[in-house]
Design a protein around this motif. Structure first.
Motif, PDB file in Angstrom:
ATOM      1  N   GLU A   9       1.802  24.831 -24.599  1.00 32.79           N
ATOM      2  CA  GLU A   9       2.567  23.753 -25.222  1.00 32.79           C
ATOM      3  C   GLU A   9       3.282  24.345 -26.425  1.00 32.79           C
ATOM      4  OE1 GLU A   9       0.049  20.518 -26.265  1.00 32.79           O
ATOM      5  OE2 GLU A   9      -0.112  19.750 -24.214  1.00 32.79           O
ATOM      6  N   GLY A  10       4.580  24.570 -26.276  1.00 34.89           N
ATOM      7  CA  GLY A  10       5.295  25.266 -27.329  1.00 34.89           C
ATOM      8  C   GLY A  10       4.971  26.742 -27.301  1.00 34.89           C
ATOM      9  N   ALA A  11       4.494  27.249 -28.434  1.00 34.91           N
ATOM     10  CA  ALA A  11       4.273  28.694 -28.564  1.00 34.91           C
ATOM     11  C   ALA A  11       2.879  29.136 -28.160  1.00 34.91           C
ATOM     12  CB  ALA A  11       4.550  29.128 -30.004  1.00 34.91           C
ATOM     13  N   SER A  12       1.987  28.196 -27.840  1.00 39.84           N
ATOM     14  CA  SER A  12       0.604  28.606 -27.578  1.00 39.84           C
ATOM     15  C   SER A  12      -0.118  27.587 -26.710  1.00 39.84           C
ATOM     16  CB  SER A  12      -0.159  28.774 -28.905  1.00 39.84           C
ATOM     17  OG  SER A  12      -0.216  27.533 -29.605  1.00 39.84           O
ATOM     18  N   ILE A  13      -1.272  28.012 -26.193  1.00 38.11           N
ATOM     19  CA  ILE A  13      -2.211  27.097 -25.536  1.00 38.11           C
ATOM     20  C   ILE A  13      -3.201  26.658 -26.608  1.00 38.11           C
ATOM     21  CG2 ILE A  13      -4.021  26.886 -23.798  1.00 38.11           C
ATOM     22  CD1 ILE A  13      -2.540  28.959 -22.136  1.00 38.11           C
ATOM     23  N   LYS A  14      -3.249  25.383 -26.851  1.00 35.04           N
ATOM     24  CA  LYS A  14      -4.000  24.863 -27.990  1.00 35.04           C
ATOM     25  C   LYS A  14      -5.392  24.403 -27.580  1.00 35.04           C
ATOM     26  CE  LYS A  14       0.340  23.628 -30.188  1.00 35.04           C
ATOM     27  NZ  LYS A  14       1.111  24.433 -29.224  1.00 35.04           N
ATOM     28  N   ILE A  15      -6.244  24.241 -28.575  1.00 36.58           N
ATOM     29  CA  ILE A  15      -7.635  23.897 -28.303  1.00 36.58           C
ATOM     30  C   ILE A  15      -7.752  22.544 -27.614  1.00 36.58           C
ATOM     31  CG2 ILE A  15      -7.991  22.855 -30.587  1.00 36.58           C
ATOM     32  CD1 ILE A  15     -10.880  24.052 -30.429  1.00 36.58           C
ATOM     33  N   GLY A  16      -6.855  21.613 -27.919  1.00 37.99           N
ATOM     34  CA  GLY A  16      -6.899  20.321 -27.248  1.00 37.99           C
ATOM     35  C   GLY A  16      -6.688  20.446 -25.749  1.00 37.99           C
ATOM     36  N   GLN A  17      -5.817  21.368 -25.336  1.00 35.38           N
ATOM     37  CA  GLN A  17      -5.590  21.594 -23.909  1.00 35.38           C
ATOM     38  C   GLN A  17      -6.843  22.144 -23.244  1.00 35.38           C
ATOM     39  OE1 GLN A  17      -1.739  23.885 -24.921  1.00 35.38           O
ATOM     40  NE2 GLN A  17      -1.386  23.152 -22.843  1.00 35.38           N
ATOM     41  N   ARG A  55      -9.921  21.803 -24.285  1.00 30.42           N
ATOM     42  CA  ARG A  55     -10.950  20.755 -24.271  1.00 30.42           C
ATOM     43  C   ARG A  55     -10.742  19.799 -23.104  1.00 30.42           C
ATOM     44  NH1 ARG A  55     -10.994  19.703 -30.806  1.00 30.42           N
ATOM     45  NH2 ARG A  55     -12.648  21.214 -31.310  1.00 30.42           N
ATOM     46  N   GLU A  56      -9.479  19.531 -22.754  1.00 33.05           N
ATOM     47  CA  GLU A  56      -9.208  18.679 -21.597  1.00 33.05           C
ATOM     48  C   GLU A  56      -9.662  19.370 -20.312  1.00 33.05           C
ATOM     49  OE1 GLU A  56      -7.880  15.617 -19.080  1.00 33.05           O
ATOM     50  OE2 GLU A  56      -8.534  15.714 -21.166  1.00 33.05           O
ATOM     51  N   CYS A  99     -13.263  28.384 -27.341  1.00 32.96           N
ATOM     52  CA  CYS A  99     -13.713  27.197 -26.613  1.00 32.96           C
ATOM     53  C   CYS A  99     -13.856  27.503 -25.120  1.00 32.96           C
ATOM     54  CB  CYS A  99     -12.722  26.055 -26.851  1.00 32.96           C
ATOM     55  SG  CYS A  99     -13.227  24.461 -26.175  1.00 32.96           S
ATOM     56  N   LEU A 100     -12.875  28.213 -24.563  1.00 31.21           N
ATOM     57  CA  LEU A 100     -12.928  28.569 -23.147  1.00 31.21           C
ATOM     58  C   LEU A 100     -14.062  29.539 -22.869  1.00 31.21           C
ATOM     59  CD1 LEU A 100     -11.532  28.304 -20.357  1.00 31.21           C
ATOM     60  CD2 LEU A 100     -10.187  30.319 -20.961  1.00 31.21           C
ATOM     61  N   LEU A 101     -14.347  30.399 -23.824  1.00 28.13           N
ATOM     62  CA  LEU A 101     -15.392  31.405 -23.649  1.00 28.13           C
ATOM     63  C   LEU A 101     -16.737  30.762 -23.344  1.00 28.13           C
ATOM     64  CD1 LEU A 101     -16.211  34.375 -23.747  1.00 28.13           C
ATOM     65  CD2 LEU A 101     -16.483  34.140 -26.228  1.00 28.13           C
ATOM     66  N   LYS A 102     -17.007  29.634 -23.951  1.00 24.59           N
ATOM     67  CA  LYS A 102     -18.275  28.947 -23.713  1.00 24.59           C
ATOM     68  C   LYS A 102     -18.413  28.544 -22.242  1.00 24.59           C
ATOM     69  CE  LYS A 102     -18.399  27.128 -28.433  1.00 24.59           C
ATOM     70  NZ  LYS A 102     -18.374  25.905 -29.277  1.00 24.59           N
ATOM     71  N   THR A 103     -17.304  28.127 -21.644  1.00 27.49           N
ATOM     72  CA  THR A 103     -17.339  27.751 -20.228  1.00 27.49           C
ATOM     73  C   THR A 103     -17.523  28.976 -19.342  1.00 27.49           C
ATOM     74  OG1 THR A 103     -15.940  25.829 -20.630  1.00 27.49           O
ATOM     75  CG2 THR A 103     -16.017  26.663 -18.380  1.00 27.49           C
ATOM     76  N   LEU A 104     -16.891  30.080 -19.715  1.00 27.75           N
ATOM     77  CA  LEU A 104     -17.027  31.295 -18.920  1.00 27.75           C
ATOM     78  C   LEU A 104     -18.457  31.838 -18.973  1.00 27.75           C
ATOM     79  CD1 LEU A 104     -13.703  33.138 -19.846  1.00 27.75           C
ATOM     80  CD2 LEU A 104     -14.215  31.869 -17.768  1.00 27.75           C
ATOM     81  N   GLU A 105     -19.156  31.557 -20.060  1.00 24.15           N
ATOM     82  CA  GLU A 105     -20.544  32.021 -20.176  1.00 24.15           C
ATOM     83  C   GLU A 105     -21.480  31.232 -19.274  1.00 24.15           C
ATOM     84  OE1 GLU A 105     -21.107  31.531 -24.331  1.00 24.15           O
ATOM     85  OE2 GLU A 105     -20.381  33.538 -24.862  1.00 24.15           O
TER      86      GLU A 105
END
Length: 329
Positions: A84-92, A94-95, A127-133
C-alpha cells in the motif's frame, strides 16, 4: 495458467508439481529472482494447483470450480497481498493473520501470495515472522521478492527458497509471441534486451509506439547528456521522473545503452551489442568516454535503479542521477 503451461524454470516447476502430487507442500516459500522473471505467474499457477479439487500429475486440472475461480481472480481462498503505497504495513499483515485463523472457505487450504515482500515494514515483518514460526495447518504462504537480501534473515530461514534464474532469449521470445502482437523484429530484439525477464520484455512491448519508439525517446534524452548543463540535466530528468515505472523503464534502457558503449569500446564487435542496429551511432558515442567513465556511469544507473526499487523519491533519485551523468563524458 497451469504450471505445465509455463516456459522455463523447469527444475522449480518439477519441484512444485511434486509437492502437490505428494501432498507435501511447504508451509512457506520464498520465490526470489529478478523483476519480471516469472515469480508471480509461477506463484499463482502453484496456488491454482494447491487449490484444485482434482489435480492432475501435480498440476491444476483447469476445469473444476476452484480452477475457474483462480483464473477469474475471485477464489476466496487465494489471497494476494501487495504494498500500500511505498510499503506493506503491519495492518495488512494483521489482516492476513486474521484470515489464517479462519477455516478455508471452500477447500482444504488457504494460499497467501505476498508480492514485493521485501517492502514490509519492520513491524510488519516481525508480525509475519510469528506466523512463520508456528504455521497453522492448511496454510501456504508464498513470499515474492526481487531483493531477498532486504528480508529478515529469520524470515528467509523459515521459508523454502526457490531462486528464479533469467530465461534464455528463445524462451522469452516464445512468451512474447504468446502474449503480444509485436512484430517479429521487435520480438527478437526484446528477447535479447530483456535480460531473460519476460515480464520486462512484455512491458517494453506494450509501451506507446512499441520498443523502438520508446528507445528513440530515451536516446534523445541520453544524447549529449554528458555535455549538458545542470539545468538541462534537471529538465531531462523531469521528463521521466513523473512515474516510477516510467523511470525504471528509462533506467533499463540506459543500462543497455551504456553497456553497449562499453562493449563497443572494448571489442568493436557489433554482434555483441544489444542495439546492434545502432552500431554506427554507438561506435561514435563510445569514443567520447573512457572505460573507467563508462563503468562509473553503469554503476550510478544500477544504484539509482536499486534505490527506486527500495521506494526512494523517484524525482529526487532521477535528478541526482542525471546531474551525475551530465559530467560523465
Amino acid at each position: 495458467m497451469k504450471l505445465a503451461d509455463l516456459t522455463g524454470h523447469e527444475e522449480i516447476i518439477r519441484a512444485l508439481r511434486r509437492a502437490v502430487e505428494q501432498n507435501r507442500a511447504s508451509h512457506a516459500y520464498l520465490f526470489a529472482g529478478p523483476e519480471g522473471v516469472g515469480k508471480t505467474t509461477t506463484a499463482l499457477a502453484f496456488g491454482a494447483a494447491l487449490l484444485c479439487r482434482n489435480p492432475e500429475q501435480g498440476d491444476a486440472c483447469g476445469r473444476c470450480r476452484d480452477c475457474r475461480q483462480v483464473a477469474a481472480r475471485n477464489h476466496p481462498d487465494l489471497h494476494r497481498l501487495v504494498p500500500e503505497g511505498a510499503s506493506i504495513k503491519i495492518g495488512q499483515v494483521r489482516e492476513v493473520l486474521r484470515l489464517i485463523t479462519l477455516s478455508p472457505f471452500q477447500g482444504q487450504r488457504q494460499v497467501f501470495v505476498v508480492e514485493q515482500s521485501d517492502l514490509m515494514t519492520q513491524e510488519a515483518a516481525n508480525c509475519l515472522l510469528k506466523t512463520l514460526e508456528e504455521p497453522p495447518a492448511g496454510t501456504v504462504l508464498i513470499l515474492i521478492s526481487d531483493r531477498p537480501h532486504a528480508l529478515l534473515p529469520t524470515i528467509i530461514s523459515r521459508c523454502q527458497v526457490l531462486t528464479f534464474q533469467p530465461l534464455l532469449p528463445e524462451q522469452v521470445s516464445v512468451i512474447l509471441k504468446r502474449v503480444t502482437d509485436a512484430p517479429d523484429e521487435e520480438v527478437e530484439l526484446l528477447s535479447r534486451l530483456s535480460g531473460g525477464c519476460p515480464g520486462r520484455a512484455v512491458r517494453l512491448a506494450g509501451t506507446e509506439g512499441g520498443y523502438f519508439g520508446l528507445r528513440q525517446r530515451m536516446l534523445e534524452l541520453a544524447a549529449g547528456l554528458n555535455r549538458a548543463s545542470l539545468a538541462e540535466a534537471l529538465q531531462r530528468a523531469a521528463a521521466v521522473a513523473g512515474d516510477k515505472e516510467d523511470a525504471l523503464t528509462c533506467l533499463e534502457l540506459f543500462l543497455l545503452w551504456y553497456r553497449d558503449l562499453l562493449v563497443c569500446k572494448e571489442t568493436g564487435t557489433p554482434e555483441l551489442l544489444f542495439n546492434r542496429d545502432l552500431f554506427p551511432l554507438i561506435d561514435r558515442e563510445a569514443r567520447i568516454y573512457s572505460r573507467g567513465q563508462l563503468l562509473r556511469v553503469i554503476k550510478e544507473i544500477e544504484k539509482t535503479r536499486d534505490s527506486l526499487l527500495a521506494n526512494v523519491n523517484t524525482r529526487l533519485a532521477m535528478e541526482m542521477l542525471f546531474m551525475r551523468l551530465a559530467g560523465a563524458g
